[in-house]
Design a protein around this motif. Structure first.
Motif, PDB file in Angstrom:
ATOM      1  N   TYR A   1       0.837  -1.204   0.000  1.00 39.98           N
ATOM      2  CA  TYR A   1       0.000   0.000   0.000  1.00 39.98           C
ATOM      3  C   TYR A   1       0.870   1.252   0.000  1.00 39.98           C
ATOM      4  N   ASP A   2       0.479   2.243  -0.803  1.00 41.15           N
ATOM      5  CA  ASP A   2       1.213   3.502  -0.863  1.00 41.15           C
ATOM      6  C   ASP A   2       0.293   4.653  -0.470  1.00 41.15           C
ATOM      7  N   PRO A   3       0.445   5.171   0.741  1.00 40.03           N
ATOM      8  CA  PRO A   3      -0.445   6.229   1.232  1.00 40.03           C
ATOM      9  C   PRO A   3      -0.368   7.519   0.417  1.00 40.03           C
ATOM     10  N   LYS A   4       0.710   7.691  -0.319  1.00 36.25           N
ATOM     11  CA  LYS A   4       0.860   8.932  -1.090  1.00 36.25           C
ATOM     12  C   LYS A   4       0.174   8.870  -2.452  1.00 36.25           C
ATOM     13  N   ALA A   5      -0.199   7.678  -2.864  1.00 36.39           N
ATOM     14  CA  ALA A   5      -0.807   7.514  -4.190  1.00 36.39           C
ATOM     15  C   ALA A   5      -2.302   7.797  -4.136  1.00 36.39           C
ATOM     16  N   THR A   6      -2.820   8.409  -5.190  1.00 44.25           N
ATOM     17  CA  THR A   6      -4.261   8.622  -5.315  1.00 44.25           C
ATOM     18  C   THR A   6      -4.715   8.077  -6.665  1.00 44.25           C
ATOM     19  N   LYS A   7      -6.022   7.846  -6.773  1.00 42.53           N
ATOM     20  CA  LYS A   7      -6.563   7.336  -8.045  1.00 42.53           C
ATOM     21  C   LYS A   7      -6.306   8.335  -9.179  1.00 42.53           C
ATOM     22  N   GLU A   8      -6.337   9.634  -8.817  1.00 44.94           N
ATOM     23  CA  GLU A   8      -6.107  10.665  -9.814  1.00 44.94           C
ATOM     24  C   GLU A   8      -4.631  10.729 -10.202  1.00 44.94           C
ATOM     25  N   LYS A   9      -3.788  10.433  -9.225  1.00 50.88           N
ATOM     26  CA  LYS A   9      -2.359  10.483  -9.471  1.00 50.88           C
ATOM     27  C   LYS A   9      -1.678   9.235  -8.917  1.00 50.88           C
ATOM     28  N   PRO A  10      -1.827   8.143  -9.636  1.00 51.40           N
ATOM     29  CA  PRO A  10      -1.200   6.897  -9.165  1.00 51.40           C
ATOM     30  C   PRO A  10       0.320   7.007  -9.222  1.00 51.40           C
ATOM     31  N   ASN A  11       0.949   6.288  -8.350  1.00 49.97           N
ATOM     32  CA  ASN A  11       2.408   6.308  -8.294  1.00 49.97           C
ATOM     33  C   ASN A  11       3.010   5.080  -8.984  1.00 49.97           C
ATOM     34  N   TRP A  12       2.232   3.993  -8.987  1.00 50.75           N
ATOM     35  CA  TRP A  12       2.771   2.710  -9.458  1.00 50.75           C
ATOM     36  C   TRP A  12       1.910   2.097 -10.558  1.00 50.75           C
ATOM     37  N   PHE A  13       2.576   1.416 -11.462  1.00 47.18           N
ATOM     38  CA  PHE A  13       1.895   0.863 -12.633  1.00 47.18           C
ATOM     39  C   PHE A  13       2.362  -0.568 -12.863  1.00 47.18           C
ATOM     40  N   CYS A  14       1.531  -1.304 -13.583  1.00 47.84           N
ATOM     41  CA  CYS A  14       1.924  -2.675 -13.876  1.00 47.84           C
ATOM     42  C   CYS A  14       1.451  -3.081 -15.263  1.00 47.84           C
ATOM     43  N   THR A  15       2.275  -3.872 -15.922  1.00 45.12           N
ATOM     44  CA  THR A  15       1.865  -4.462 -17.197  1.00 45.12           C
ATOM     45  C   THR A  15       1.206  -5.808 -16.921  1.00 45.12           C
ATOM     46  N   GLN A  16       0.543  -6.329 -17.954  1.00 39.56           N
ATOM     47  CA  GLN A  16      -0.015  -7.673 -17.841  1.00 39.56           C
ATOM     48  C   GLN A  16       0.895  -8.637 -18.581  1.00 39.56           C
ATOM     49  N   VAL A  17       1.079  -9.801 -17.979  1.00 43.97           N
ATOM     50  CA  VAL A  17       1.993 -10.802 -18.521  1.00 43.97           C
ATOM     51  C   VAL A  17       1.215 -12.094 -18.768  1.00 43.97           C
ATOM     52  N   GLN A  18       1.506 -12.716 -19.888  1.00 38.52           N
ATOM     53  CA  GLN A  18       0.807 -13.961 -20.243  1.00 38.52           C
ATOM     54  C   GLN A  18       1.770 -15.143 -20.319  1.00 38.52           C
TER      55      GLN A  18
END
Length: 160
Positions: free
Chosen positions: A86-103
């Motif tokens: 969990y990242d308390p500094k992240a918001t839905k409007e300004k996310p801090n972290w991203f992820c790709t999808q892997v198959q």
DNA sequence: GCCAACGTTGGC
DNA sequence: GCCAACGTTGGC
């Protein structure tokens, strides 16, 4: 854009190549390292090849193959207060972290161990064998990617 | 379980 | 901007 190649680490106790085989696709959530994040956001393209690496395993090594199946989106685990990532500094409007999808693509018949990579003179440029390298998502040269795929083929042939 | 290497935080 | 302290990664 030309296809690129990656090595992505996962602890098999948490999420192994067998989990991916069962799920077929997964969002690569939980990355909390900026360098790794930037590779996902800026450089990964759908279709890129992935070496699925088991870290904190016995032995550690490349367990199989996957490929990028979706560009990076916001990592939902950053908003989950109950999550260890969990990242308390992240918001839905300004996310801090991203992820790709892997198959899922393939599980190796025999895991290509870290030691096997270390002793192979042809693979000496790989980031994963550099001392102190903790980067959980790393670029891999096409020649190294192909060579590791080939090592698995070799194992299959030996077994007949 | 140990610990070296690394990344992040925060006081100054 | 420096850097000590701290937390994490991950091989062994």
């Amino acid at each position: 854009m030309a296809q690129k190649f990656w090595l992505m680490k996962s602890e098999p106790d948490t999420y192994s190549i067998d989990h991916l085989k069962k799920d077929q696709t997964t969002w690569w959530e939980g990355v909390r390292n900026y360098q790794a994040r930037n590779y996902m956001v800026k450089d990964m393209q759908v279709g890129d090849g992935v070496l699925f690496y088991h870290s904190n395993a016995q032995p550690p090594g490349v367990a199989g193959l996957a490929f990028v199946s979706h560009l990076a989106v916001a990592d939902n685990s950053q908003f989950d207060k109950k999550s260890s990532v969990y990242d308390p500094k992240a918001t839905k409007e300004k996310p801090n972290w991203f992820c790709t999808q892997v198959q899922f693509k393939a599980k190796f018949k025999n895991l290509i161990s870290l030691n096997q990579i270390k002793v192979d003179e042809r693979l000496k440029e790989m980031i994963v064998i550099k001392k102190g390298s903790r980067l959980s998502i790393q670029p891999v040269q096409k020649s190294d990617f192909d060579l590791i795929c080939g090592l698995d083929e070799t194992e299959k042939k030996k077994k007949g």
